[in-house]
Design an enzyme around this catalytic site. Sequence first.
Site: not given
Length: 299
Positions: A95, A169, A237
Amino acid sequence: MSRLTIAFLGTGLMGRPMATRLADAGFPLRAWNRTTAKARTIAEHGAHVCDSVEQAVRGAAIVVSMLEAGPAVDATIAAALPAMTPGTLWIDMSSTRHDEALAFHARLEAQGMRFLDAPVSGGVPGAEGGTLAIMAGGSLRDFETALPLFAVLGSARLVGPAGSGQVAKLCNQLIVGATINVVAEALLLAQAAGADPAAVREAIRGGFAGSRILELHGQRMLDRNFVPGGQVKSQLKDLRNVLAAAAEAGLALPLTAAATRSYEAIEAELGGADHAAALLALERINPGVRLGEGEDRLP
């Protein structure tokens, strides 16, 4: 496809079960991890554990990276490129930020390589069970090359050109991060207002409020089980990446900003806990109210 050699880079919490599934499916697999010991268990499934990135990627037809964040992917690409053969397909399943994925694509393409950004959702259970949701950005040709590999790991969809997988995502993590916080608020409200929070959860599971997050993370909160799964630091994050993408697009996302602040409140102490620990952040700003009576299970 099953005869092509795959280099799998990064065998941490998610990468290890993903690499294991590929090895068990018969893909010739080379595994590398910065801490080599973390890759050793994959050798029991027929993978060759490599001591260096260069050794792993040399002659591989496909490289899969599953690393902590964009800077780690960038450094690994830099180390790998001199040993790679033009035409190699690099699939980054980490990611990262959207702009990082675009930079990886440009860098690899300039050296004659191919690239897909293909981040995943589903956590460790999805990685272990081969039920990950895989969101891919890149060309149809490269996506079709990767489909037999993706089929072992979960369900894949091509959502647009390079970089689009990371956008998908980010949208996924926006919904997950915000919803975990909302579920925590609902259960704590039930507790504080005198209802049975477990019974409230059961009552609303079949209605419009029902979701996988209410199902899984709602139960985690009731059990006070914060052993990861997905970690607070990873969720944070991703939410910061969402806010960065929103800033680039000129958008204000107030719910994402609120969820980010919630996780930031426990980042230093509980960064390694499951992201259901959003409940703990909520309890801290509501002194005297606690969901259930059980002991906290923490990593």
